[in-house]
Motif scaffolding. Structure first.
Motif, PDB file in Angstrom:
ATOM      1  N   ARG A 126      -7.869  -5.216  -0.771  1.00  0.00           N
ATOM      2  CA  ARG A 126      -8.869  -4.999  -1.827  1.00  0.00           C
ATOM      3  C   ARG A 126      -8.257  -5.051  -3.216  1.00  0.00           C
ATOM      4  O   ARG A 126      -7.086  -4.796  -3.410  1.00  0.00           O
ATOM      5  N   ARG A 178      -7.626   4.730  -3.304  1.00  0.00           N
ATOM      6  CA  ARG A 178      -8.393   3.652  -2.685  1.00  0.00           C
ATOM      7  C   ARG A 178      -9.202   4.197  -1.518  1.00  0.00           C
ATOM      8  O   ARG A 178     -10.362   3.867  -1.335  1.00  0.00           O
ATOM      9  N   VAL A 208       0.859  -1.180   0.000  1.00  0.00           N
ATOM     10  CA  VAL A 208       0.000   0.000   0.000  1.00  0.00           C
ATOM     11  C   VAL A 208       0.898   1.233   0.000  1.00  0.00           C
ATOM     12  O   VAL A 208       2.007   1.215   0.550  1.00  0.00           O
ATOM     13  N   ALA A 232      -6.786  -1.600   2.837  1.00  0.00           N
ATOM     14  CA  ALA A 232      -6.439  -1.165   1.480  1.00  0.00           C
ATOM     15  C   ALA A 232      -5.641  -2.231   0.742  1.00  0.00           C
ATOM     16  O   ALA A 232      -5.836  -2.456  -0.450  1.00  0.00           O
ATOM     17  N   PRO A 276      -2.387  -0.143  -4.295  1.00  0.00           N
ATOM     18  CA  PRO A 276      -3.439   0.755  -3.799  1.00  0.00           C
ATOM     19  C   PRO A 276      -2.810   1.975  -3.130  1.00  0.00           C
ATOM     20  O   PRO A 276      -1.834   1.854  -2.382  1.00  0.00           O
ATOM     21  N   ARG A 324      -0.689  -1.947  -9.751  1.00  0.00           N
ATOM     22  CA  ARG A 324      -1.778  -2.444  -8.908  1.00  0.00           C
ATOM     23  C   ARG A 324      -1.541  -2.135  -7.429  1.00  0.00           C
ATOM     24  O   ARG A 324      -2.066  -2.813  -6.545  1.00  0.00           O
ATOM     25  N   ARG A 366     -15.248   7.038  -0.213  1.00  0.00           N
ATOM     26  CA  ARG A 366     -13.855   6.621   0.004  1.00  0.00           C
ATOM     27  C   ARG A 366     -13.271   7.216   1.282  1.00  0.00           C
ATOM     28  O   ARG A 366     -12.136   6.908   1.635  1.00  0.00           O
TER      29      ARG A 366
END
Length: 367
Positions: free
Chosen positions: A367, A146, A92, A364, A114, A112, A166
């Motif tokens: 997901r 995110r 993250v 986070a 977050p 990818r 969010r």
């Protein structure tokens, strides 16, 4: 878990964003996470607040972070940040303030990863800034986040619908005070009205100086002390020198602010807007009653009118002077409000706040 932080600059800055993000990084390292931070600082930069040596600090060192970057510098910074993302492979990422979030989101495109946008000011700040179109850009950029963190839930309704879902509210941690103020003071002794803040347009020290100067003759045993430094130092120093019979002190930035809280008898933060006003919360933790502006987001979330302090009815010097006078003249009320302030701030204990951050990072990353 691998957590990547991004912030604009740390070198010698004694600001709230720098203190909060460093505290969070140190706490995550202490809990066993791998932490790396990127900033635009030069290679020889040092932090004002202690950074755990286990935190890897990558100084991008391209151009001057104090001015707007040229297109070539922006591209070079982006590629340098992207190299860090690819090497560190974070679970993250989090960008502190708008520019840092946008840069991190761009560097993480296609990986990818977050990314969390950490808002550090209330959205109401745009009401005080000339660059109004920045609001639309910022709100649009949050589509890449995110999560978006804010410090008070009351801020949520000031964001558009696509952002509200969010938003996660996490306040700043407030460490236990090392000692306590004695807001009543002693009969015949001098008393201090304290303000701790960066010297800037946002923090609005000119208003406080004018308000204090207007009541200084009525309260000959009171002095005003301003702790902090910043871009408005010359302006503030000039105002301080010209008013209130030489009873305004500029202490500059301090590493031991606690001794100033302990020695004070009343606190005032005259900011136009805030996010989470750290200095105000710290002053209250030391048992100081506080005065601020009723229209200031953040300040009006911490000061409970009539219980932990007073809120000036408008943003004029007369209204602020009136609120200050009510407490400067009444030591018993300062004591009662100071005790209530200390009790109220206990809910922002650091470990409880860091629990919320750790849970958000884990959510986070899942997901």
């Amino acid at each position: 878990m691998r957590i990547l932080f991004n912030s604009r600059k740390y070198d010698g800055i004694a600001g709230g964003v720098e203190r909060m993000s460093i505290s969070l990084m140190n706490a995550m390292v202490a809990r066993g996470h791998q932490v790396e931070v990127m900033s635009l600082d030069p290679g020889n930069a040092t932090t004002f607040y202690p950074l755990d040596p286990a935190v890897r600090w990558t100084r991008i060192d391209v151009g001057d972070p104090g001015r707007k970057a040229r297109p070539s510098e922006m591209l070079e910074r982006l590629w340098a940040m992207r190299a860090v993302v690819r090497r560190f492979r974070p679970d993250v990422g989090i960008g502190f303030q708008q520019g840092a979030f946008v840069a991190l989101a761009a560097a993480a495109l296609g990986t990818r990863t977050p990314v969390i946008a950490a808002e550090r000011n209330a959205p109401q700040r745009f009401e005080h800034l000339k660059d109004g179109h920045g609001r639309e850009f910022q709100f649009a950029s949050f589509r890449q986040a995110r999560f978006v963190t804010v410090q008070f839930d009351s801020y949520r309704d000031h964001y558009p619908e696509h952002v509200r879902g969010r938003i996660v509210c996490i306040p700043n941690p407030v460490p236990p005070a090392e000692g306590a103020a004695a807001p009543a003071g002693r009969d015949g002794s001098r008393k201090t009205l304290l303000c701790v803040a960066r010297l800037s347009y946002q923090k609005n020290q000119a208003l406080l100086i004018n308000a204090f100067a207007s009541v200084a003759a009525r309260f000959p045993d009171w002095d005003l002390e301003l702790v902090g430094d910043g871009e408005d130092r010359d302006v503030v120093a000039s105002l301080a020198a010209s008013g209130a019979l030489g009873r305004i002190r500029l202490a500059g930035a301090q590493t031991d602010v606690g001794r100033h809280y302990r020695a004070a008898h009343l606190f005032c933060l005259p900011s136009r807007w805030e996010g989470f006003p750290n200095a105000l919360a710290e002053a209250m933790a030391f048992g100081l009653p506080a005065v601020g502006l009723a229209g200031c987001a953040g300040v009006n979330s911490l000061i409970e009118e009539g219980r932990t302090g007073l809120l000036a009815r408008d943003a004029g010097a007369a209204a602020l002077a009136e609120a200050l006078s009510v407490l400067m003249v009444d030591p018993d009320r300062r004591v009662v409000m100071g005790a209530a302030a200390r009790k109220a701030i206990a809910s922002y204990a650091p470990e409880a706040v860091f629990d919320q951050w750790e849970a958000l990072f884990e959510q986070a990353a899942r997901r």
